[in-house]
Motif scaffolding. Structure first.
Motif, PDB file in Angstrom:
ATOM      1  N   SER A 136       0.639  26.996   7.797  1.00 23.78           N
ATOM      2  CA  SER A 136       1.838  27.682   7.346  1.00 23.78           C
ATOM      3  C   SER A 136       1.650  29.195   7.334  1.00 23.78           C
ATOM      4  CB  SER A 136       2.232  27.189   5.951  1.00 23.78           C
ATOM      5  OG  SER A 136       3.551  27.554   5.635  1.00 23.78           O
ATOM      6  N   LEU A 137       0.484  29.657   6.893  1.00 28.11           N
ATOM      7  CA  LEU A 137       0.228  31.092   6.861  1.00 28.11           C
ATOM      8  C   LEU A 137       0.303  31.683   8.268  1.00 28.11           C
ATOM      9  CD1 LEU A 137      -0.524  33.600   5.210  1.00 28.11           C
ATOM     10  CD2 LEU A 137      -2.928  33.034   5.622  1.00 28.11           C
ATOM     11  N   ALA A 138      -0.248  30.972   9.249  1.00 30.74           N
ATOM     12  CA  ALA A 138      -0.172  31.454  10.630  1.00 30.74           C
ATOM     13  C   ALA A 138       1.280  31.586  11.086  1.00 30.74           C
ATOM     14  CB  ALA A 138      -0.940  30.508  11.556  1.00 30.74           C
ATOM     15  N   LEU A 139       2.135  30.659  10.631  1.00 29.46           N
ATOM     16  CA  LEU A 139       3.551  30.737  10.987  1.00 29.46           C
ATOM     17  C   LEU A 139       4.247  31.891  10.271  1.00 29.46           C
ATOM     18  CD1 LEU A 139       4.383  26.932  10.990  1.00 29.46           C
ATOM     19  CD2 LEU A 139       4.452  28.459  12.971  1.00 29.46           C
ATOM     20  N   TRP A 140       3.927  32.089   8.996  1.00 27.48           N
ATOM     21  CA  TRP A 140       4.520  33.221   8.279  1.00 27.48           C
ATOM     22  C   TRP A 140       4.286  34.518   9.053  1.00 27.48           C
ATOM     23  CZ3 TRP A 140       7.966  33.720   4.583  1.00 27.48           C
ATOM     24  CH2 TRP A 140       8.159  32.691   3.663  1.00 27.48           C
ATOM     25  N   ASP A 141       3.123  34.652   9.635  1.00 25.69           N
ATOM     26  CA  ASP A 141       2.777  35.870  10.364  1.00 25.69           C
ATOM     27  C   ASP A 141       3.597  36.037  11.640  1.00 25.69           C
ATOM     28  OD1 ASP A 141       1.118  38.199  10.403  1.00 25.69           O
ATOM     29  OD2 ASP A 141      -0.054  37.294  12.017  1.00 25.69           O
TER      30      ASP A 141
END
Length: 373
Positions: A62-67
């Protein structure tokens, strides 16, 4: 292949987007406006520290997607990787942090341990009495008011049908899939995703699946703009000082939460409101984190209807009773960071039937009573 997504919060809107991106004909049904429920009541915290360890692969995804969301969705949802600072005021908190940091390392999360001197030097004005802290530099925050509408608008551009301000009257399994009877007609699809938040247990119950969950409302608030000095999101370990947390937005306002008991919410109305009588003690619990709040004026408070599962973990994955039914609800106040990842993973499961993300601990069947020997 087609799908109906029930619920237009962050989880539902993200799922609709990723389903549409995979070529699945998707209809999202939201009884109010997209993003108007628990999502908009969120603090906006994007953190991985302190999470249930088997949830970390999902949090990393999810963090990779937020970026990537600004590019992916075509608008700024105010994701800022300012870091997540968790203060420690007790030896119990220090032990908890070190134990978690050691256990989380094999799961791909590295936390930096800061001494009291480090905290004062790097973050002046924050936690002057803290004895230590952890710092996760890649975490941060996003804007809860922007994220769900951004996903819904992007899903619409990919061909998804976004239906708002609609009453759901019945949800049924049909010979060919699912039928959702509404105030605007009947919608049908071969798959159904239950992303109805605090109402998720009710939908699951229609298909013989029991989930022990209650509806609660957090107490959130925001101050007048203050001189900008708080860069990271700030929280605490081991619930020191009431488990409060805060962040400062770019306009200078301090957004805060925690430090107050959640209120009970009736699912019949879904209406949650902050309790002004709890505000003074809530603010006092935040002063050790940021003493400058002492003279700050609070300009708004709010709450929202959130679903809290008995074991504190979400319900995610396929139904245990009904083919074509999927669940993604009950994130117990910690679903904001996970939202994009949940949408991506649920779309993957619904389209492919599998995912590499560990999901066993989140299955709905964990609440089924085992037969007596």
């Amino acid at each position: 292949m087609d799908a109906i997504v029930l619920g237009g919060g962050l989880i539902g809107a993200a799922s609709a987007f990723f389903l549409a991106r995979r070529g699945v004909r998707t209809t999202l049904i939201e009884r109010n406006r997209v993003g108007s429920g628990a999502t908009v009541a969120s603090f906006g915290n994007i953190r991985r520290s302190g999470r249930y360890l088997p949830q970390l692969p999902l949090a990393h995804r999810s963090l990779a997607l937020w970026d990537q969301l600004a590019t992916m969705l075509g608008r700024d949802v105010e994701f800022r990787a300012t870091g997540h600072l968790r203060l420690i005021f007790s030896h119990e908190g220090l032990r908890a942090m070190r134990s978690f940091a050691e256990d989380a390392r094999p799961w791909g999360l590295e936390l930096e341990e800061l001494t009291a001197k480090d905290v004062r030097a790097r973050f002046p004005g924050i936690g002057p009495e803290a004895i230590a802290a952890s710092f996760s530099p890649k975490d941060g925050s996003g804007n809860p008011r922007l994220i769900a509408p951004a996903f819904a608008d992007a899903a619409r551009k990919l061909g998804a049908d976004i239906v708002e301000n609609i009453e759901v009257e019945a949800v049924r399994k049909s010979e060919y899939g699912f039928q959702v009877e509404t105030s605007k007609g009947v919608y049908a699809a071969s798959m159904l995703l239950n992303a109805t938040g605090a109402w998720g247990a009710r939908i699951a119950g229609l298909f013989g699946e029991t989930v022990p969950m209650v509806a609660k409302g957090p107490q959130m608030g925001v101050t007048e703009p203050l001189p900008h000095r708080v860069l990271p999101v700030v929280g605490v370990w081991a619930h020191d000082h009431g488990g409060g947390y805060l962040r400062q937005v770019e306009r200078g306002n301090i957004v805060f939460g925690g430090g107050a008991e959640r209120t009970d919410v009736s699912l019949d109305t879904g209406y949650a409101k902050a309790d002004p009588a709890r505000l003074p003690s809530q603010l006092r619990s935040l002063l050790p984190l940021f003493p400058a709040l002492r003279n700050a004026a609070v300009i708004r408070t709010w709450s929202g209807c959130e679903g809290y599962v008995e074991d504190g973990l979400p319900v995610m994955g396929p139904s245990s009773t009904t083919a074509g039914l999927f669940h993604a609800f009950g994130f117990s106040g910690h679903g904001f960071q996970l939202g994009p990842g949940v949408g991506d993973v649920m779309a993957e499961i619904m389209e492919k039937g599998r995912t590499d993300i560990p999901m066993e601990d989140f299955r709905v069947e964990r609440f089924q009573k085992l037969p007596r020997p």
